[in-house]
Scaffold this motif. Structure first.
Motif, mmCIF file in Angstrom:
data_model
loop_
_atom_site.group_PDB
_atom_site.id
_atom_site.type_symbol
_atom_site.label_atom_id
_atom_site.label_comp_id
_atom_site.label_asym_id
_atom_site.label_seq_id
_atom_site.Cartn_x
_atom_site.Cartn_y
_atom_site.Cartn_z
ATOM 1 N N PRO A 51 -3.706 4.099 7.939
ATOM 2 C CA PRO A 51 -4.351 3.173 8.873
ATOM 3 C C PRO A 51 -5.852 3.390 9.009
ATOM 4 C CG PRO A 51 -3.112 4.849 10.069
ATOM 5 C CD PRO A 51 -2.797 5.041 8.612
ATOM 6 N N VAL A 52 -6.333 4.596 8.730
ATOM 7 C CA VAL A 52 -7.761 4.868 8.854
ATOM 8 C C VAL A 52 -8.526 4.196 7.718
ATOM 9 C CG1 VAL A 52 -9.521 6.680 8.898
ATOM 10 C CG2 VAL A 52 -7.331 7.030 10.072
ATOM 11 N N ARG A 53 -8.033 4.358 6.500
ATOM 12 C CA ARG A 53 -8.696 3.755 5.334
ATOM 13 C C ARG A 53 -8.228 2.319 5.086
ATOM 14 N NH1 ARG A 53 -7.169 7.305 0.619
ATOM 15 N NH2 ARG A 53 -8.813 6.184 -0.502
ATOM 16 N N ARG A 54 -7.226 1.892 5.848
ATOM 17 C CA ARG A 54 -6.637 0.545 5.687
ATOM 18 C C ARG A 54 -6.155 0.331 4.254
ATOM 19 N NH1 ARG A 54 -11.154 -3.056 9.010
ATOM 20 N NH2 ARG A 54 -10.659 -2.246 11.105
ATOM 21 N N ALA A 86 -2.225 -6.019 7.869
ATOM 22 C CA ALA A 86 -1.419 -6.928 7.050
ATOM 23 C C ALA A 86 -1.905 -6.872 5.617
ATOM 24 C CB ALA A 86 -1.515 -8.362 7.573
ATOM 25 N N GLY A 87 -0.958 -7.015 4.684
ATOM 26 C CA GLY A 87 -1.299 -7.123 3.275
ATOM 27 C C GLY A 87 -1.265 -8.568 2.828
ATOM 28 N N LEU A 88 -1.654 -8.797 1.596
ATOM 29 C CA LEU A 88 -1.699 -10.161 1.056
ATOM 30 C C LEU A 88 -0.355 -10.485 0.418
ATOM 31 C CD1 LEU A 88 -5.318 -10.216 -0.403
ATOM 32 C CD2 LEU A 88 -4.518 -10.747 1.912
ATOM 33 N N ALA A 89 0.658 -10.624 1.276
ATOM 34 C CA ALA A 89 2.035 -10.809 0.840
ATOM 35 C C ALA A 89 2.298 -12.226 0.370
ATOM 36 C CB ALA A 89 2.989 -10.465 1.983
ATOM 37 N N GLY A 90 3.309 -12.359 -0.491
ATOM 38 C CA GLY A 90 3.770 -13.675 -0.904
ATOM 39 C C GLY A 90 4.637 -14.311 0.161
ATOM 40 N N THR A 91 5.226 -15.452 -0.158
ATOM 41 C CA THR A 91 6.009 -16.177 0.844
ATOM 42 C C THR A 91 7.364 -15.547 1.103
ATOM 43 O OG1 THR A 91 6.952 -17.665 -0.823
ATOM 44 C CG2 THR A 91 4.899 -18.362 0.243
ATOM 45 N N PHE A 135 -3.583 -0.451 -2.510
ATOM 46 C CA PHE A 135 -4.354 -1.670 -2.263
ATOM 47 C C PHE A 135 -4.775 -1.755 -0.801
ATOM 48 C CE2 PHE A 135 0.188 -2.465 -2.190
ATOM 49 C CZ PHE A 135 0.391 -3.072 -0.963
ATOM 50 N N ALA A 136 -5.763 -2.614 -0.553
ATOM 51 C CA ALA A 136 -6.347 -2.757 0.776
ATOM 52 C C ALA A 136 -5.441 -3.561 1.704
ATOM 53 C CB ALA A 136 -7.714 -3.428 0.673
ATOM 54 N N LEU A 137 -5.513 -3.207 2.985
ATOM 55 C CA LEU A 137 -4.878 -3.960 4.069
ATOM 56 C C LEU A 137 -5.965 -4.514 4.979
ATOM 57 C CD1 LEU A 137 -2.087 -1.360 4.938
ATOM 58 C CD2 LEU A 137 -1.810 -3.452 3.572
ATOM 59 N N PHE A 138 -5.577 -5.464 5.828
ATOM 60 C CA PHE A 138 -6.568 -6.161 6.644
ATOM 61 C C PHE A 138 -6.134 -6.197 8.109
ATOM 62 C CE2 PHE A 138 -6.721 -7.618 2.318
ATOM 63 C CZ PHE A 138 -8.061 -7.504 2.024
#
Length: 463
Positions: A106-109, A132-137, A208-211
């Protein structure tokens, strides 16, 4: 890693089983049918063997055995896009479902996930930290395969492809080396796995990055399919006005009369608009007003956490026998919509459960974000369509309908396709420009000159 001689494919495969942390299943063994089954149940996978790996060492041992036995290796997590693999004669199917660990920093996301992790697991874990990640549907899509192919999420217009935000990976190369790849280590291979597919190395862990997204306004508006022309025209015009914080699609839906489908949809044909807006309540209401003016029969758009976005698209809750395919459009003009509705609209009798067009642009536009082999989608809209293929007759009918749709939309078809939406064997359409394709072939030749690693969308290593 040295290659150990084996007495032939059968003996070599039997020897492999004793070296694994995971499990090997051969034809005729108990559990064979379950082990070889893809999520896409219309695809009858019949490999030489299935190896359920648990570690990078298992992957390396499998590749070593394949080389010694003259076999190839096809990595697979969920098997959503299994059809383009084609027949698996002479191939070991390497299933990664038991490598499903998920770690959130969570610190580095950042998320670090195993090759068998699916998006539902990652979204739930990230949500605990307001990320949140860039998830599909769909929640049961494998994270790694989705991301290697690009990764088109509900945040795509604001954040681009999932592949743009990969920060590193652990891979096993065709010669059995376990490598860390990132911007500073094996940079050519790092470039290739970001959007260039899974043909260059077998990814065992992805980072990978989270947002920081905790709430979005999301849902769908539904009308009877007889209003498709009016609704899709309004939606098309509306997409030209929305900010990049809004991702949406227009969709034709034909629900079968099955008991497990909610009564609201059961046996009905509808036109829908699905939208996700990273906006506050008032701004979202103002933005959606032109669509709501058309008086939808059902309006489900409301504030929800990103971890619930997997419910929005009504994806099947489990493995399904289906046939689908995608294409990209340079424009969605009045003529384009007329051609689409002529073959899939209210007066058409087609076996397609879904025909959908997703609005692109924003951070998906060429040059908007840096990245790897494929870092953008050079089109105005991308489409995906599909139907149930429970038997040979229904499969043939869906294939014919997909062909008819592609023919009708040919005048507006973009030069490039989107890798993750091409679910039928390759017909010569490119996923990337020629210069990118040439570099992908060079990387393949450097890391897998014998073409041992088999991907659903292959890269030819020939010079």
């Amino acid at each position: 890693m040295s290659v150990t001689p084996f007495p032939g494919p059968g003996g070599g495969l039997r020897a492999l089983g004793s070296r694994l942390e995971g499990t090997m299943v051969l034809p005729g063994d108990p559990g064979w049918d379950a082990a070889r089954a893809a999520w896409q149940l219309a695809v009858d996978q019949r490999p030489a063997a299935v190896v359920l790996v648990r570690s990078a060492a298992d992957v390396a041992a499998t590749l070593e055995t394949a080389r010694a036995c003259g076999l190839r290796v096809a990595p697979q997590s969920s098997g959503h896009n299994a059809a383009p693999l084609g027949p698996l004669d002479g191939t070991i199917l390497l299933r990664t479902v038991e490598m499903a660990h998920v770690h959130i920093d969570p610190v580095r996301r950042l998320a670090r996930v195993g090759a068998g992790a699916v998006w539902g697991e990652v979204s739930a874990a990230a949500a605990k930290h307001g990320l949140a990640g860039l998830a599909g549907t769909a929640s049961d899509v494998g994270v790694v395969g989705y991301t290697l192919g690009g990764g088109l999420s509900w945040f795509a217009r604001s954040h681009g492809l999932a592949a743009n935000h990969v920060t590193g990976a652990t891979v096993v190369t065709a010669d059995g080396r376990v490598l860390r790849v990132d911007a500073d280590h094996e940079p050519d291979l790092f470039w290739a796995i970001r959007g260039g597919g899974g043909a260059h190395a077998i990814v065992t862990e992805l980072e990978f990055a989270l947002f920081p997204v905790t709430e979005v306004h999301a849902g769908a508006l539904y009308w009877p399919i007889e209003r498709a022309g009016q609704v899709l025209t309004r939606w098309r015009d509306w997409t030209a006005t929305v900010p990049d914080t809004v991702t949406s699609l227009g969709r034709l839906l034909r629900f079968p009369p099955l008991e497990n489908i909610p009564p609201t949809f059961r046996g009905r044909s509808l036109v829908a608009i699905e939208a996700v807006a990273q906006l506050g309540h008032e701004a979202a209401g103002t933005l959606l007003a032109p669509l709501r003016e058309l008086g939808p029969e059902l309006d489900t758009i409301a504030p929800i956490p990103p971890s619930r976005l997997d419910l929005l698209h009504l994806d099947p809750p489990g493995p399904t026998p289906a046939v689908g395919d995608g294409l990209q459009l340079s424009a969605l003009t009045d003529e384009t919509l007329a051609a689409l509705l002529a073959v899939a609209g209210p007066d058409a009798d087609v076996p397609l459960l879904t025909v959908e067009a997703r609005h692109l642009g924003g951070a998906l536009a060429p040059g908007a974000l840096p990245g790897g082999a494929v870092s953008s989608l050079d089109a105005a809209f991308t489409m995906f369509s599909g139907g149930i293929a429970a038997d040979a007759a229904s499969s043939a009918a869906v294939h014919a309908a997909l062909d008819a749709l592609a023919a009708a939309l040919a005048p507006w078809r973009a030069p490039l396709s989107y890798r993750n939406f091409r679910e039928r064997p390759d017909i010569g359409l490119a996923f990337e420009p020629d210069h990118v394709r040439r570099r992908l072939r060079q990387v393949k030749q450097a890391y897998d000159p014998g073409d041992v690693i088999r991907a659903n969308h292959p890269i030819d290593p020939s010079p």
